[in-house]
Design an enzyme around this catalytic site. Sequence first.
Site, PDB file in Angstrom:
ATOM      1  N   ARG A  81       0.804  -1.220   0.000  1.00 13.16           N
ATOM      2  CA  ARG A  81       0.000   0.000   0.000  1.00 13.16           C
ATOM      3  C   ARG A  81       0.839   1.275   0.000  1.00 13.16           C
ATOM      4  NH1 ARG A  81      -5.484  -0.647   3.785  1.00 13.16           N
ATOM      5  NH2 ARG A  81      -6.475  -2.144   2.404  1.00 13.16           N
ATOM      6  N   GLU A 128     -11.948   2.819  16.440  1.00 12.92           N
ATOM      7  CA  GLU A 128     -10.868   3.488  15.715  1.00 12.92           C
ATOM      8  C   GLU A 128     -10.289   4.641  16.526  1.00 12.92           C
ATOM      9  OE1 GLU A 128     -11.716   4.159  11.574  1.00 12.92           O
ATOM     10  OE2 GLU A 128     -10.091   5.609  11.354  1.00 12.92           O
TER      11      GLU A 128
HETATM   12  C1  LIG Z   1     -15.277   3.281   3.350  1.00 14.71           C
HETATM   13  C2  LIG Z   1     -14.587   2.484   4.406  1.00 14.71           C
HETATM   14  C3  LIG Z   1     -14.371   1.123   4.233  1.00 14.71           C
HETATM   15  C4  LIG Z   1     -13.754   0.361   5.221  1.00 14.71           C
HETATM   16  N1  LIG Z   1     -13.591  -0.979   5.051  1.00 14.71           N
HETATM   17  C5  LIG Z   1     -13.076  -1.736   6.055  1.00 14.71           C
HETATM   18  C6  LIG Z   1     -12.987  -3.149   5.956  1.00 14.71           C
HETATM   19  O1  LIG Z   1     -13.375  -3.741   4.966  1.00 14.71           O
HETATM   20  N2  LIG Z   1     -12.465  -3.846   7.000  1.00 14.71           N
HETATM   21  C7  LIG Z   1     -12.038  -3.239   8.145  1.00 14.71           C
HETATM   22  O2  LIG Z   1     -11.601  -3.922   9.070  1.00 14.71           O
HETATM   23  N3  LIG Z   1     -12.121  -1.892   8.267  1.00 14.71           N
HETATM   24  C8  LIG Z   1     -12.618  -1.140   7.258  1.00 14.71           C
HETATM   25  N4  LIG Z   1     -12.682   0.230   7.398  1.00 14.71           N
HETATM   26  C9  LIG Z   1     -12.347   0.819   8.703  1.00 14.71           C
HETATM   27  C10 LIG Z   1     -13.465   0.521   9.713  1.00 14.71           C
HETATM   28  O3  LIG Z   1     -14.698   0.548   9.042  1.00 14.71           O
HETATM   29  C11 LIG Z   1     -13.502   1.527  10.850  1.00 14.71           C
HETATM   30  O4  LIG Z   1     -12.237   1.660  11.416  1.00 14.71           O
HETATM   31  C12 LIG Z   1     -14.474   1.090  11.950  1.00 14.71           C
HETATM   32  O5  LIG Z   1     -15.733   0.785  11.410  1.00 14.71           O
HETATM   33  C13 LIG Z   1     -14.608   2.175  12.986  1.00 14.71           C
HETATM   34  O6  LIG Z   1     -15.666   1.878  13.862  1.00 14.71           O
HETATM   35  P1  LIG Z   1     -16.005   2.869  15.049  1.00 14.71           P
HETATM   36  O7  LIG Z   1     -17.230   2.350  15.709  1.00 14.71           O
HETATM   37  O8  LIG Z   1     -14.796   3.075  15.871  1.00 14.71           O
HETATM   38  O9  LIG Z   1     -16.297   4.264  14.349  1.00 14.71           O
HETATM   39  P2  LIG Z   1     -17.440   4.682  13.295  1.00 14.71           P
HETATM   40  O10 LIG Z   1     -18.115   3.523  12.705  1.00 14.71           O
HETATM   41  O11 LIG Z   1     -16.806   5.662  12.388  1.00 14.71           O
HETATM   42  O12 LIG Z   1     -18.525   5.410  14.210  1.00 14.71           O
HETATM   43  C14 LIG Z   1     -18.271   6.618  14.860  1.00 14.71           C
HETATM   44  C15 LIG Z   1     -19.594   7.284  15.181  1.00 14.71           C
HETATM   45  O13 LIG Z   1     -19.373   8.386  16.053  1.00 14.71           O
HETATM   46  C16 LIG Z   1     -20.227   9.436  15.690  1.00 14.71           C
HETATM   47  N5  LIG Z   1     -19.659  10.688  16.204  1.00 14.71           N
HETATM   48  C17 LIG Z   1     -18.513  11.294  15.817  1.00 14.71           C
HETATM   49  N6  LIG Z   1     -18.329  12.424  16.519  1.00 14.71           N
HETATM   50  C18 LIG Z   1     -19.386  12.546  17.370  1.00 14.71           C
HETATM   51  C19 LIG Z   1     -19.773  13.518  18.341  1.00 14.71           C
HETATM   52  N7  LIG Z   1     -19.046  14.625  18.576  1.00 14.71           N
HETATM   53  N8  LIG Z   1     -20.935  13.331  19.022  1.00 14.71           N
HETATM   54  C20 LIG Z   1     -21.704  12.236  18.789  1.00 14.71           C
HETATM   55  N9  LIG Z   1     -21.376  11.303  17.878  1.00 14.71           N
HETATM   56  C21 LIG Z   1     -20.234  11.445  17.183  1.00 14.71           C
HETATM   57  C22 LIG Z   1     -20.301   9.366  14.183  1.00 14.71           C
HETATM   58  O14 LIG Z   1     -21.454  10.006  13.688  1.00 14.71           O
HETATM   59  C23 LIG Z   1     -20.301   7.848  13.943  1.00 14.71           C
HETATM   60  O15 LIG Z   1     -21.600   7.336  13.871  1.00 14.71           O
HETATM   61  C24 LIG Z   1     -13.300   0.989   6.405  1.00 14.71           C
HETATM   62  C25 LIG Z   1     -13.504   2.358   6.578  1.00 14.71           C
HETATM   63  C26 LIG Z   1     -14.136   3.116   5.593  1.00 14.71           C
HETATM   64  C27 LIG Z   1     -14.323   4.569   5.814  1.00 14.71           C
END
Ligand SMILES: Cc1cc2nc3c(=O)[nH]c(=O)nc-3n(C[C@H](O)[C@H](O)[C@H](O)COP(=O)(O)OP(=O)(O)OC[C@H]3O[C@@H](n4cnc5c(N)ncnc54)[C@H](O)[C@@H]3O)c2cc1C
Lengths: 111, 575
Positions: free
Chosen positions: B300, B388
């Site tokens: 990558r 994340e």
């Molecule tokens: C397009 C894409 C494809 C991906 N594909 C893969 C994959 O195939 N395999 C893999 O392992 N990983 C993949 N990743 C990475 C992975 O999806 C993410 O790292 C993971 O889903 C993060 O999960 P999370 O719950 O930590 O955060 P998120 O799912 O990003 O959720 C964070 C939430 O917090 C909310 N939020 C943010 N700030 C505030 C605030 N101030 N107040 C209230 N709410 C707030 C947001 O609205 C959001 O709903 C991908 C990422 C992207 C963007």
Amino acid sequence: MKATLAIQRGVPGETPRLESFEVAFEHGQSVLDGLRALRLVADPSLAFRFSCINANACKECMMLIDGKVDYACTVRLKEGVTALAPLPKKALIRDLVTEIAPPDERLWPRA
Amino acid sequence: MTAAANNDAMAPTHIETDVLVIGAGGAGMYAALEAAKAGASVVLADRSLIGRGGATVMAQMTVAAALGEQTPDHWEYHLSDTLAAGRGLCDERMAALLCEDGPRRLREMDGWKVGWAREDGHIKQAQAPGHDRPRCAYVDFLSTGPAVSRTLRTQLNNANGIRRIGDLMIVDIALRNGEACGATALHLTTGQAVTLAAKAVVIATGGLTGLYRRNSASSNMGGDGYALALRAGAELIDMEFVQFFPIGHLAPRLVGMDPIMWDPFRYKLGGKLLNAEMREFEQDYATQDTRSDGRYVLTRDLATYAITREVEAGRGSPAGGAYLSFQHLPEADIRSAFGPVVDRLAANGIDLAKHPVEVAPIAHYHMGGVRADETLQTRVPGLYVSGEAVGGANGANRLSGNAITEALVFGAHAGRNAAQRALQSSSTKWQPQAAGPTLDLLRSAHKRDVPNLAAVVAELKGLMADLVGPFRTEPKLRSAIKAIERLKAEIGEVPVSSAAVFDPVLVDWLDLRNMLLVAQSVTVPALARTESRGAHQREDYPGLDESWGVNQIVALSNGKIELSRSAPVTGRAAA
Ligand SMILES: Cc1cc2nc3c(=O)[nH]c(=O)nc-3n(C[C@H](O)[C@H](O)[C@H](O)COP(=O)(O)OP(=O)(O)OC[C@H]3O[C@@H](n4cnc5c(N)ncnc54)[C@H](O)[C@@H]3O)c2cc1C
Ligand code: FES
């Protein structure tokens, strides 16, 4: 290419006003691309919902596009006028934003 | 809205709970479920809709865990691969937790009918780069994230004790005597301030790739959680390591698809990277690569480098990237590999058998994040982090498939530990003054003549891409730091508003307050790290420098970014 977005704006209790904006676009760009561009160049106070922009996964950008309920992020911009209005069967919040959260995911569940 | 609320618009709505979870992606939803299971009352808040606003729902590819369904596997093998990718900087406790607990979470999701793709009665696991064996589960076709989100939403619907609140943007963590006691929020659809008292708070706000011009992010991924944590007194770690995905979709405009979707196409079908002269150029850069796997010529980081260099040399595609071509393949092969996706592409006017697409590096994931101990508590008592937003598990680079696993594992772990803390403390630590400064900030918002803040956001994304992108130099990083300072001065200390409800200008201002702080937290350690390692590549310091085998820690002291170093944590946590 130029698209004209004729947008129904306002808050509940107000007579809705129609405002038209012209926005330059390239082939394939979405109505959401157009709305986001408008905020940059014309009116940053324009309210509409969206999160995912490309993936069509969040399902937040639903609105009335030329009279049909559709996603702003998948409908393409076209030359000429595109009419945008808030969802008719949901409570209006402001401009193109309506209350679309399921009732038990709201701050005021009984609203 | 109730009449009482209407009558007193200035008094904030107040909510009490044991555990407050901020962000309803994979991590936040799992945290809420586990906290409730442990007996705590939970508020799960998201600035968007529940389970829709972040990266989780957009992910289309794979989830890595040593299930051993496809081939025998052990979580320690997964751990070795994770540590190797992290180039010496992983927090081994965090990485071990991710790898050991991953299979448990994937099996739980399986029981909840997420729909992992199966073959001959077992869960199908694909091989992804950096993994020593097939380890990556997925949901067909390119539906992993939506399936994970839907499954967790269904569990939330069926659970007791979880109050879900969408359209609630958390603005600051509330503190009492240095401990987290809740948060202050802006309710977007009413424009009201909301205060939340909680005995434990979990940050699950996802990543920061929305800081960059080209990204795979949603509109909610400007890095709120890092700013919330910093202002509350927590530390950040490894912030200079932003992962760029080399072949993000660039042109023609493709809607309805995640922009990183070309990766599975390349796994299955190959695919050629061409420059403007329609010449394959990967080989020109391949001599530098020792980890070529034959099909995927470049890793990558090298592919990102190769495309960036071709563009700089004037050999980029019209939109400023490279061509990705599948024209050498028979149409039938493309269809048999990707079935319904081929139709979605056709709706976008893309016919892979006939025309190439244009691709370019895009910001995709953040390795860095909030620093926490093995219970996922930050140095601020009562403040936890998950998903994340956590730093440490992936060090200088992340393996594909580890991010969703991390969201599920750390979510569950943080939720459980936060609940334990909440249930052990007899009374709430809340006092109204804890929300005072943030309520004052929100109340001070007013209409005034400022530059278009949406354009300022765009300017910040542009400068981060141009100056703090995948390839960095001292002069570029120094000018980024200056430009960020200038934008800070431009937006000022008082919020700008434009409307009473659902005000995108106020949201832009609050976003910029966070984004500018987080941009600094990336740029300052990037300038200090005078070597190239993993996702941090310095053109003026090529090559890894052994003496830089340390993590950089960012903290906020009297409003200023403070940088320190710390040796990576070794040893293991018990899952
Ligand atoms: C397009 C894409 C494809 C991906 N594909 C893969 C994959 O195939 N395999 C893999 O392992 N990983 C993949 N990743 C990475 C992975 O999806 C993410 O790292 C993971 O889903 C993060 O999960 P999370 O719950 O930590 O955060 P998120 O799912 O990003 O959720 C964070 C939430 O917090 C909310 N939020 C943010 N700030 C505030 C605030 N101030 N107040 C209230 N709410 C707030 C947001 O609205 C959001 O709903 C991908 C990422 C992207 C963007
Ligand atoms: S912006 Fe997410 S579905 Fe349209």
